[in-house]
Write a protein that holds these residues in place. Structure first.
Motif, mmCIF file in Angstrom:
data_model
loop_
_atom_site.group_PDB
_atom_site.id
_atom_site.type_symbol
_atom_site.label_atom_id
_atom_site.label_comp_id
_atom_site.label_asym_id
_atom_site.label_seq_id
_atom_site.Cartn_x
_atom_site.Cartn_y
_atom_site.Cartn_z
ATOM 1 N N ARG A 152 37.722 22.679 17.206
ATOM 2 C CA ARG A 152 39.183 22.587 17.390
ATOM 3 C C ARG A 152 39.783 21.371 16.709
ATOM 4 O O ARG A 152 40.547 20.606 17.294
ATOM 5 C CB ARG A 152 39.551 22.590 18.876
ATOM 6 C CG ARG A 152 38.966 23.726 19.684
ATOM 7 C CD ARG A 152 39.511 25.061 19.193
ATOM 8 N NE ARG A 152 38.969 26.168 19.940
ATOM 9 C CZ ARG A 152 39.630 26.848 20.851
ATOM 10 N NH1 ARG A 152 40.877 26.575 21.108
ATOM 11 N NH2 ARG A 152 39.047 27.841 21.478
ATOM 12 N N LYS A 153 39.423 21.201 15.438
ATOM 13 C CA LYS A 153 39.932 20.076 14.651
ATOM 14 C C LYS A 153 40.710 20.613 13.451
ATOM 15 O O LYS A 153 40.208 20.690 12.331
ATOM 16 C CB LYS A 153 38.777 19.184 14.169
ATOM 17 C CG LYS A 153 37.938 18.588 15.269
ATOM 18 C CD LYS A 153 38.712 17.536 16.001
ATOM 19 C CE LYS A 153 37.827 16.861 17.040
ATOM 20 N NZ LYS A 153 38.579 16.003 17.909
ATOM 21 N N PRO A 154 41.983 20.994 13.650
ATOM 22 C CA PRO A 154 42.747 21.570 12.545
ATOM 23 C C PRO A 154 42.970 20.617 11.371
ATOM 24 O O PRO A 154 43.101 21.065 10.240
ATOM 25 C CB PRO A 154 44.067 21.998 13.186
ATOM 26 C CG PRO A 154 44.157 21.239 14.462
ATOM 27 C CD PRO A 154 42.753 20.941 14.893
ATOM 28 N N VAL A 155 42.987 19.317 11.625
ATOM 29 C CA VAL A 155 43.156 18.360 10.527
ATOM 30 C C VAL A 155 41.918 18.372 9.628
ATOM 31 O O VAL A 155 42.028 18.412 8.397
ATOM 32 C CB VAL A 155 43.440 16.937 11.055
ATOM 33 C CG1 VAL A 155 43.419 15.918 9.932
ATOM 34 C CG2 VAL A 155 44.774 16.892 11.780
ATOM 35 N N LEU A 156 40.727 18.362 10.242
ATOM 36 C CA LEU A 156 39.492 18.443 9.449
ATOM 37 C C LEU A 156 39.404 19.776 8.722
ATOM 38 O O LEU A 156 38.965 19.841 7.572
ATOM 39 C CB LEU A 156 38.263 18.245 10.338
ATOM 40 C CG LEU A 156 38.037 16.852 10.888
ATOM 41 C CD1 LEU A 156 36.813 16.818 11.792
ATOM 42 C CD2 LEU A 156 37.887 15.857 9.754
ATOM 43 N N ALA A 157 39.819 20.847 9.397
ATOM 44 C CA ALA A 157 39.814 22.167 8.762
ATOM 45 C C ALA A 157 40.764 22.186 7.567
ATOM 46 O O ALA A 157 40.461 22.785 6.533
ATOM 47 C CB ALA A 157 40.180 23.251 9.775
ATOM 48 N N LEU A 158 41.901 21.515 7.688
ATOM 49 C CA LEU A 158 42.855 21.452 6.577
ATOM 50 C C LEU A 158 42.278 20.669 5.401
ATOM 51 O O LEU A 158 42.423 21.073 4.242
ATOM 52 C CB LEU A 158 44.175 20.835 7.041
ATOM 53 C CG LEU A 158 45.316 20.821 6.025
ATOM 54 C CD1 LEU A 158 45.672 22.226 5.557
ATOM 55 C CD2 LEU A 158 46.543 20.134 6.628
ATOM 56 N N ALA A 159 41.597 19.565 5.693
ATOM 57 C CA ALA A 159 40.938 18.800 4.619
ATOM 58 C C ALA A 159 39.864 19.662 3.949
ATOM 59 O O ALA A 159 39.730 19.659 2.716
ATOM 60 C CB ALA A 159 40.333 17.519 5.175
ATOM 61 N N ASP A 160 39.124 20.408 4.751
ATOM 62 C CA ASP A 160 38.096 21.295 4.218
ATOM 63 C C ASP A 160 38.705 22.355 3.305
ATOM 64 O O ASP A 160 38.230 22.579 2.192
ATOM 65 C CB ASP A 160 37.330 21.958 5.370
ATOM 66 C CG ASP A 160 36.343 22.997 4.890
ATOM 67 O OD1 ASP A 160 35.294 22.607 4.334
ATOM 68 O OD2 ASP A 160 36.624 24.204 5.062
ATOM 69 N N ILE A 161 39.766 22.999 3.751
ATOM 70 C CA ILE A 161 40.345 24.072 2.949
ATOM 71 C C ILE A 161 41.028 23.517 1.698
ATOM 72 O O ILE A 161 41.041 24.181 0.654
ATOM 73 C CB ILE A 161 41.285 24.975 3.787
ATOM 74 C CG1 ILE A 161 41.411 26.359 3.129
ATOM 75 C CG2 ILE A 161 42.632 24.360 4.010
ATOM 76 C CD1 ILE A 161 42.020 27.415 4.004
ATOM 77 N N ALA A 162 41.567 22.312 1.780
ATOM 78 C CA ALA A 162 42.147 21.697 0.577
ATOM 79 C C ALA A 162 41.047 21.458 -0.459
ATOM 80 O O ALA A 162 41.232 21.729 -1.654
ATOM 81 C CB ALA A 162 42.859 20.398 0.929
ATOM 82 N N ALA A 163 39.901 20.955 -0.011
ATOM 83 C CA ALA A 163 38.757 20.776 -0.919
ATOM 84 C C ALA A 163 38.290 22.120 -1.459
ATOM 85 O O ALA A 163 37.961 22.259 -2.643
ATOM 86 C CB ALA A 163 37.618 20.061 -0.200
ATOM 87 N N LEU A 164 38.289 23.119 -0.607
ATOM 88 C CA LEU A 164 37.870 24.470 -1.000
ATOM 89 C C LEU A 164 38.778 25.031 -2.096
ATOM 90 O O LEU A 164 38.302 25.625 -3.071
ATOM 91 C CB LEU A 164 37.881 25.383 0.231
ATOM 92 C CG LEU A 164 37.334 26.782 0.107
ATOM 93 C CD1 LEU A 164 35.883 26.780 -0.343
ATOM 94 C CD2 LEU A 164 37.471 27.512 1.440
#
Length: 190
Positions: free
Chosen positions: A121-133
């Motif tokens: 439940r870490k949407p900020v980390l998920a957003l960083a991940d998807i930006a890198a993706l």
């Protein structure tokens, strides 16, 4: 230019076999999807304040299955074309090896998004991940086009969906104050 890193790169035998290349991302994506308990994930998704254009939860499984299949097929075409010294351009083998490493990295980034967003439940980390993706896949798509046009075009729907998924991740995070635990979401509903 990226570097070929054999330790983190999917073995060439997977890319050389079209069925294995297509089925690997589908199987891994399905495994990650089920590991995050689909019913719980759908319930959490429905508790969140939703942005405009959000799809219903049942759309994600079929869309991702299609996208995983397309990316696997694209990887098969691009990497086998690039590794063929008879048909590839100058530098094609080098580019194919770079693409194989980038593909492996992007698949890893893709597979950790759901556990980041719905698992911990870490949407900020998920957003960083998807930006890198998105960044990795932009370059990977470029490389695939250099190796095989069909492979490059097979990546276009994936790039489009990643853009949309980035919007959803950012909007869901923002609308829910970047707190998406079930407890936080229930408090906001009441």
């Amino acid at each position: 230019m990226t570097t070929y890193i054999p330790q983190i790169t999917i073995p060439h035998a997977v890319f050389a076999n079209p069925a294995a290349s297509v089925l690997l991302p589908i199987a891994l994506g399905t495994g990650v999807g089920f590991s995050t308990r689909p019913k719980d994930t759908q319930n959490s998704y429905m508790l969140m304040k939703q942005p405009p254009l959000r799809p219903p939860p049942y759309v994600f499984g079929p869309v991702w299955t299609l996208l995983y299949g397309l990316m696997g097929y694209a990887a098969h075409r691009a990497i086998t074309a690039g590794m063929n010294p008879l048909t590839s351009s100058v530098g094609g083998v080098r580019d194919a090896k770079h693409a194989a490493t980038l593909y492996s990295v992007q698949l890893g980034l893709n597979l950790i998004w759901m556990p980041l967003f719905f698992g911990v439940r870490k949407p900020v980390l998920a957003l960083a991940d998807i930006a890198a993706l998105v960044g990795v896949n932009g370059y990977l798509t470029y490389l695939f086009f250099q190796l095989d046009n069909v492979a490059g075009w097979c990546m276009a729907p994936y790039m489009g969906w990643l853009g949309f998924a980035t919007y959803l991740n950012a909007a869901l995070g923002h609308l829910n104050d970047w707190k998406i635990s079930d407890e936080d979401l229930r408090k906001k509903k009441n």
